[in-house]
Design a protein around this motif. Structure first.
Motif, PDB file in Angstrom:
ATOM      1  N   TYR A   1      -3.963   9.509 -41.289  1.00  0.00           N
ATOM      2  CA  TYR A   1      -3.827   8.586 -42.412  1.00  0.00           C
ATOM      3  C   TYR A   1      -4.963   8.801 -43.404  1.00  0.00           C
ATOM      4  O   TYR A   1      -6.024   9.322 -43.059  1.00  0.00           O
ATOM      5  N   ARG A   2      -4.725   8.378 -44.634  1.00  0.00           N
ATOM      6  CA  ARG A   2      -5.761   8.441 -45.671  1.00  0.00           C
ATOM      7  C   ARG A   2      -7.016   7.732 -45.164  1.00  0.00           C
ATOM      8  O   ARG A   2      -6.943   6.656 -44.589  1.00  0.00           O
TER       9      ARG A   2
ATOM     10  N   ASP B   1      -6.701  21.743 -49.653  1.00  0.00           N
ATOM     11  CA  ASP B   1      -6.294  20.339 -49.675  1.00  0.00           C
ATOM     12  C   ASP B   1      -4.865  20.333 -50.217  1.00  0.00           C
ATOM     13  O   ASP B   1      -4.638  20.658 -51.388  1.00  0.00           O
TER      14      ASP B   1
ATOM     15  N   ASP C   1      -2.777  17.963 -50.959  1.00  0.00           N
ATOM     16  CA  ASP C   1      -2.559  17.052 -52.093  1.00  0.00           C
ATOM     17  C   ASP C   1      -3.052  17.680 -53.397  1.00  0.00           C
ATOM     18  O   ASP C   1      -2.406  17.556 -54.441  1.00  0.00           O
TER      19      ASP C   1
ATOM     20  N   GLY D   1      -1.712  15.798 -46.644  1.00  0.00           N
ATOM     21  CA  GLY D   1      -1.588  14.420 -47.088  1.00  0.00           C
ATOM     22  C   GLY D   1      -1.162  13.565 -45.901  1.00  0.00           C
ATOM     23  O   GLY D   1      -0.516  14.054 -44.972  1.00  0.00           O
ATOM     24  N   GLY D   2      -1.506  12.300 -45.938  1.00  0.00           N
ATOM     25  CA  GLY D   2      -1.221  11.403 -44.813  1.00  0.00           C
ATOM     26  C   GLY D   2       0.239  11.293 -44.446  1.00  0.00           C
ATOM     27  O   GLY D   2       0.584  11.021 -43.300  1.00  0.00           O
TER      28      GLY D   2
ATOM     29  N   ILE E   1     -11.301   3.459 -47.374  1.00  0.00           N
ATOM     30  CA  ILE E   1     -10.473   3.565 -48.576  1.00  0.00           C
ATOM     31  C   ILE E   1     -11.067   2.719 -49.696  1.00  0.00           C
ATOM     32  O   ILE E   1     -11.136   3.157 -50.850  1.00  0.00           O
TER      33      ILE E   1
ATOM     34  N   THR F   1     -10.216   8.083 -54.755  1.00  0.00           N
ATOM     35  CA  THR F   1      -8.978   8.183 -53.992  1.00  0.00           C
ATOM     36  C   THR F   1      -8.077   6.995 -54.277  1.00  0.00           C
ATOM     37  O   THR F   1      -6.877   7.151 -54.492  1.00  0.00           O
TER      38      THR F   1
ATOM     39  N   ARG G   1      -4.197   7.358 -55.700  1.00  0.00           N
ATOM     40  CA  ARG G   1      -3.127   7.194 -54.727  1.00  0.00           C
ATOM     41  C   ARG G   1      -2.442   5.846 -54.917  1.00  0.00           C
ATOM     42  O   ARG G   1      -3.092   4.813 -54.909  1.00  0.00           O
TER      43      ARG G   1
END
Length: 177
Positions: free
Chosen positions: A10-11, A32, A34, A79-80, A112, A118, A122
């Protein structure tokens, strides 16, 4: 068979930060996914979600994963949600090994919240608050992360360096690198 090392989770679990250190230690490129999606689309993830919805984003993500999987072995931060599609999980299995980085929902919410860049890039995935969204997403995704992963590492109480060192040690012990 290519031998990429994929980092999933997960993120906020540390995939990109850890992956950067692992790639340096292994003498590999760090990718990466993303960032690849954003570069290919010429838009941020938030903009892709706004313009094309989650399905449009996931289509681009799958396309970029296929491209990356065909490249020279690298450390790849996914990515998550990359594990949501069975085709993506199959690509991971066919082209390398996957390590699932895990952390508690509370730890993820704190990380987060501390990462302004981020958060700005996101989109929220539900209408829930941050912690409730994380809990819901983890409940849905945990079986998929488990399906995709060859190994899981809890990052909750570890530094980026500690997690990186553990991954490098495991990769060498298992001849993944």
């Amino acid at each position: 068979m290519l031998n990429h090392l994929y980092l999933t989770g997960y993120r906020g679990t540390g995939k990109t930060s850890v992956g950067t250190l692992v790639a340096a230690a292994m003498g590999r490129e760090m990718i990466d996914l993303d960032a690849r999606v954003q570069a290919h689309a010429g838009r941020s993830i938030r903009e892709i979600f706004q313009d094309s919805g989650e399905t449009g984003f996931r289509d681009l993500e799958s396309e970029m994963l296929r491209v990356v999987a065909a490249e020279s072995p690298a450390v790849v931060s996914l990515g998550g949600g990359a594990i949501l599609r069975a085709e993506n999980r199959a690509i991971l299995r066919a082209s390398g090994n996957c390590i699932w980085l895990v952390a508690t929902a509370e730890t993820l919410a704190n990380r987060i919240a501390a990462d302004v860049a981020t958060t700005a890039n996101r989109p929220a995935l539900t209408s829930l608050g941050v912690l409730d969204e994380i809990r819901q997403m983890l409940e849905t995704r945990q079986p998929l992360y488990a399906d995709a992963a060859d190994l899981s590492i809890d990052t909750s109480a570890k530094s980026i360096k500690q997690v990186s060192d553990e991954i490098v040690r495991v990769c060498r012990d298992r001849s993944w690198c």
